[in-house]
Each structure stands twice: as structure tokens, then as C-alpha cells.
Design a protein around this motif. Structure first.
Motif, PDB file in Angstrom:
ATOM      1  N   ARG A 129      -9.577  -1.328  -3.579  1.00  0.00           N
ATOM      2  CA  ARG A 129     -10.179  -2.731  -3.223  1.00  0.00           C
ATOM      3  C   ARG A 129     -11.493  -2.923  -4.308  1.00  0.00           C
ATOM      4  NH1 ARG A 129     -11.108  -4.204   3.089  1.00  0.00           N
ATOM      5  NH2 ARG A 129      -8.923  -4.804   2.515  1.00  0.00           N
ATOM      6  N   TRP A 130     -12.206  -2.132  -4.620  1.00  0.00           N
ATOM      7  CA  TRP A 130     -13.371  -1.967  -5.269  1.00  0.00           C
ATOM      8  C   TRP A 130     -12.945  -1.986  -6.770  1.00  0.00           C
ATOM      9  CZ3 TRP A 130     -16.857   2.030  -2.321  1.00  0.00           C
ATOM     10  CH2 TRP A 130     -17.042   1.867  -1.155  1.00  0.00           C
TER      11      TRP A 130
ATOM     12  N   THR B   9       0.028 -10.801  -0.839  1.00  0.00           N
ATOM     13  CA  THR B   9       0.325  -9.643  -1.562  1.00  0.00           C
ATOM     14  C   THR B   9       1.961  -9.965  -2.022  1.00  0.00           C
ATOM     15  OG1 THR B   9       0.710  -8.377   0.116  1.00  0.00           O
ATOM     16  CG2 THR B   9      -1.313  -8.098  -0.874  1.00  0.00           C
TER      17      THR B   9
ATOM     18  N   ARG C 230       0.783  -1.357  -0.079  1.00  0.00           N
ATOM     19  CA  ARG C 230      -0.010   0.012   0.099  1.00  0.00           C
ATOM     20  C   ARG C 230       0.764   1.248   0.085  1.00  0.00           C
ATOM     21  NH1 ARG C 230      -3.585  -1.207   5.222  1.00  0.00           N
ATOM     22  NH2 ARG C 230      -1.439  -1.530   6.027  1.00  0.00           N
TER      23      ARG C 230
ATOM     24  N   ARG D  47     -10.442   4.004  -4.357  1.00  0.00           N
ATOM     25  CA  ARG D  47     -10.908   2.759  -3.733  1.00  0.00           C
ATOM     26  C   ARG D  47     -10.245   1.493  -4.581  1.00  0.00           C
ATOM     27  NH1 ARG D  47     -12.971   3.040   1.103  1.00  0.00           N
ATOM     28  NH2 ARG D  47     -14.607   4.779   1.348  1.00  0.00           N
TER      29      ARG D  47
ATOM     30  N   LEU E 158      -6.992  -6.149  -3.762  1.00  0.00           N
ATOM     31  CA  LEU E 158      -8.102  -6.439  -2.747  1.00  0.00           C
ATOM     32  C   LEU E 158      -7.449  -6.314  -1.290  1.00  0.00           C
ATOM     33  CD1 LEU E 158      -9.437  -9.674  -4.342  1.00  0.00           C
ATOM     34  CD2 LEU E 158     -10.400  -7.466  -4.463  1.00  0.00           C
TER      35      LEU E 158
ATOM     36  N   ASP F 210      -5.632  -3.635  -0.554  1.00  0.00           N
ATOM     37  CA  ASP F 210      -5.589  -2.181  -0.268  1.00  0.00           C
ATOM     38  C   ASP F 210      -7.038  -1.627   0.163  1.00  0.00           C
ATOM     39  OD1 ASP F 210      -4.879   0.381  -0.231  1.00  0.00           O
ATOM     40  OD2 ASP F 210      -3.801   0.087  -2.437  1.00  0.00           O
ATOM     41  N   ASP F 211      -6.911  -1.318   1.510  1.00  0.00           N
ATOM     42  CA  ASP F 211      -8.420  -0.717   2.030  1.00  0.00           C
ATOM     43  C   ASP F 211      -8.560   0.718   1.981  1.00  0.00           C
ATOM     44  OD1 ASP F 211      -6.439  -0.328   4.121  1.00  0.00           O
ATOM     45  OD2 ASP F 211      -7.498  -1.158   5.652  1.00  0.00           O
TER      46      ASP F 211
ATOM     47  N   TRP G 248      -3.019 -11.093   4.230  1.00  0.00           N
ATOM     48  CA  TRP G 248      -2.896 -10.257   3.258  1.00  0.00           C
ATOM     49  C   TRP G 248      -1.258 -10.127   2.750  1.00  0.00           C
ATOM     50  CZ3 TRP G 248      -6.341 -10.100  -0.327  1.00  0.00           C
ATOM     51  CH2 TRP G 248      -7.730  -9.739  -0.013  1.00  0.00           C
TER      52      TRP G 248
END
Length: 317
Positions: free
Chosen positions: A100-101, A162, A21, A98, A139, A141-142, A158
Motif C-alpha cells: 500500500r505504501w 481492483t 492479495r 507494505r 493501495l 493491499d493492507d 476495493w
């Protein structure tokens, strides 16, 4: 065995502090998305889906290609609407919103371009592979924006996932550059150092204005032609080696990648392909460890975020 145990310990240590991240990862992801976005924005649908002799009309929606966004015609969605759907997805991914999205939609968009347009180049395939490898990283990465610093520690599961995805990205890019360079030695014009002479004069991909006069004149020198031809091969090999090495060497590989593909942009164009490769090199150069701001944990900070605070000495009474 001691050697195996030592290797396992080092791997566990690297995995424990691994965190992708970073603004480095965000910048690389944005450059890849911008490359594809420019291609879709500046190319009309009739050029994207032009019929090819012997292959018929495009898109081909058989087998796994049916998953492409360009194969939504059965639902009444026309090719222009499909193009704009891809443009919107790529624009959102490029913005960094976003991760993650948007990781999976971004991969779907690059897949749709790679398998559906009539005349793809290597950049479309590289972008597709990179985006699929980056799905686990996305995914995990929030963050609201991939330009922000993370505020919470990453879960161990995670970190492991990753870490594996990051290794896969680096191995893939290293293979591309090493295979590209080594295979060229089997071509006579590359082996004898004259390939750049002919590329600069190619009717389709040759050097264009305003650099044509300069490069065509320089390429009349045998020394310059050999230097350009073999220099490109040496740089490709060096990039392939550097992306598998430490943070510092990966950044050196990124610098060479920018020089190589920046030169290709200046002389031959190929903007989208060059940007995809540069973006991939930026992702590969991402430092592996960082400490989230405002969060407690044991993650080691990356060199790009490391700050040293010096406290002034207390006054002596």
C-alpha cells in the motif's frame, strides 16, 4: 433483457469474490521490480544518460517528464544520487514490504526510468504501464509483506476497483502479445519463416556463448528456422488469448511466457525486458478469489490456497 441480466449477475458474483492479495500478485510485482533494479544497478549513469545525436543531452525535463526522479537536478541532487534513489525504491518494492505504501513510489520509479534514460527498450515502457495499472491493487493491499496471506476481508469498493484494474492489466498484456504477433506477419522475414535465422546472427542481439555453436548449427536447417520463427508467433498469439481466459488458462499462458522469454534470455540476452514480461504474466495469472486466513467472510478461496481437511471417522463403541 435476460442475457444482460445474466451477464450482470455473473459480473457481480465475480466482483464479490475478487481479491488480488495473493502471493501470485506479489511474485509478479517482485519480478518486475527486480528487472528494473538489475538494470539500474548494473548500468552506470553515463550510459543511462548518454547524449543522442539529434536529441541532445538526457534527461529531458520538459512537460510531464519534469516529474521524473532524474529531473531533481534543480534541487542540487546529482544524477548518481538520483540513480541510487531509484535503486532504493525498487529494492523496497521488490522486497514486498507494505504494498500500500510502495505502489505509488514504485510506479514513479518505473516512470522515471522510462521517460528519462537515453535508450529505453520496450521493457521500460511495459514496466511503467504495469505499475500504473497496479496502483489500485497495491493501495487495496493492507498486508505488511505481499508474501503473506491476508487476515481481513477486502471492502466491496476495493474489490470493484481492483477487479477493474486487473481486467485492464490483462487486456493490456493481451494487446501487447497479439499486436506483436499479428504485426510481424506484415514483415517478409517473419511471414516466410526466416526471421530467426537473421536474429541469431545479428551483430548486436545475436546468440552469444555458450549457445552460439548449437543454435547457429541448428539454424542451418530450414525446418528448424521455420519452427523457431513461426513457433514464436504462435506462442505470442496463444499467450494473448490465455491471459483473457480463466485461471487455468492464464497459468498455461504463464508457462508459455516463461518458455518464450526464457529462450530469448538464453539466446539473445535481454534480461530486463524478459523479466518484465514474465513478471507481467505472473500478475495476469493471479487467481481472482481467495479466503483470508483468520477472517470471516464469503470470499471463495483460490485454487492455490485451497486445502481439503479430512476428519478421521469416530470410533464405534
Amino acid at each position: 433483457m435476460p442475457a444482460v441480466q445474466s451477464l450482470a449477475d455473473r459480473l457481480a458474483e465475480r466482483t464479490a469474490r475478487h481479491d488480488m492479495r495473493s502471493r501470485w500478485f506479489g511474485a509478479g510485482r517482485t519480478v518486475i521490480a527486480v528487472a528494473q533494479l538489475s538494470f539500474m544497478l548494473l548500468t552506470p549513469v553515463k550510459a543511462l544518460l548518454v547524449p543522442v545525436v539529434g536529441l541532445g543531452d538526457y534527461p529531458h525535463c520538459n512537460s510531464v517528464r519534469a516529474a521524473s526522479a532524474m529531473c531533481l537536478g534543480d534541487t542540487g541532487v546529482g544524477p548518481e544520487a538520483q540513480r541510487w534513489l531509484l535503486i532504493v525504491i525498487l529494492a523496497v518494492a521488490a522486497s514486498g514490504y507494505r504494498p500500500r505504501w510502495t505502489a505509488i513510489p514504485h510506479a514513479w520509479a518505473t516512470y522515471s526510468i522510462a521517460v528519462s534514460i537515453a535508450v529505453p527498450d520496450g521493457g521500460e515502457s511495459v514496466a511503467m504501464i504495469m505499475c500504473f495499472f497496479m496502483i489500485p491493487i497495491g493501495l487495496a493491499d493492507d498486508r505488511t509483506w505481499h508474501w503473506q496471506q491476508p487476515t481481513r476481508e477486502l471492502a466491496p469498493s476495493w474489490r470493484t476497483l481492483t477487479f477493474v484494474a486487473f481486467l485492464a492489466v490483462r487486456v493490456q498484456i493481451a494487446y501487447l502479445y497479439l499486436d506483436s504477433a499479428i504485426s510481424k506477419f506484415g514483415v517478409a522475414d517473419w511471414a516466410n519463416g526466416t526471421a530467426e535465422y537473421y536474429f541469431l546472427r545479428d551483430n548486436m542481439f545475436g546468440v552469444g556463448k555458450p549457445w552460439d555453436g548449437l543454435f547457429l548449427t541448428l539454424s542451418k536447417s530450414a525446418f528448424v528456422v521455420v519452427a523457431l520463427t513461426w513457433g514464436a508467433l504462435i506462442i505470442e498469439i496463444a499467450i494473448g488469448v490465455c491471459v483473457l481466459a480463466s485461471d487455468r488458462w492464464r497459468k498455461a499462458g504463464l508457462a508459455m511466457d516463461i518458455v518464450l522469454h526464457g529462450s530469448i534470455i538464453l539466446t539473445m540476452g535481454l534480461w530486463s525486458f524478459a523479466l518484465v514480461m514474465i513478471g507481467s504474466a505472473v500478475v495476469c495469472a493471479t487467481p481472482e478469489g481467495r479466503a483470508p486466513s483468520g477472517a470471516r467472510g464469503t470470499a471463495r478461496p483460490a485454487t492455490d490456497d485451497l486445502q481439503v481437511q479430512v476428519r478421521p471417522p469416530s470410533p464405534v463403541h
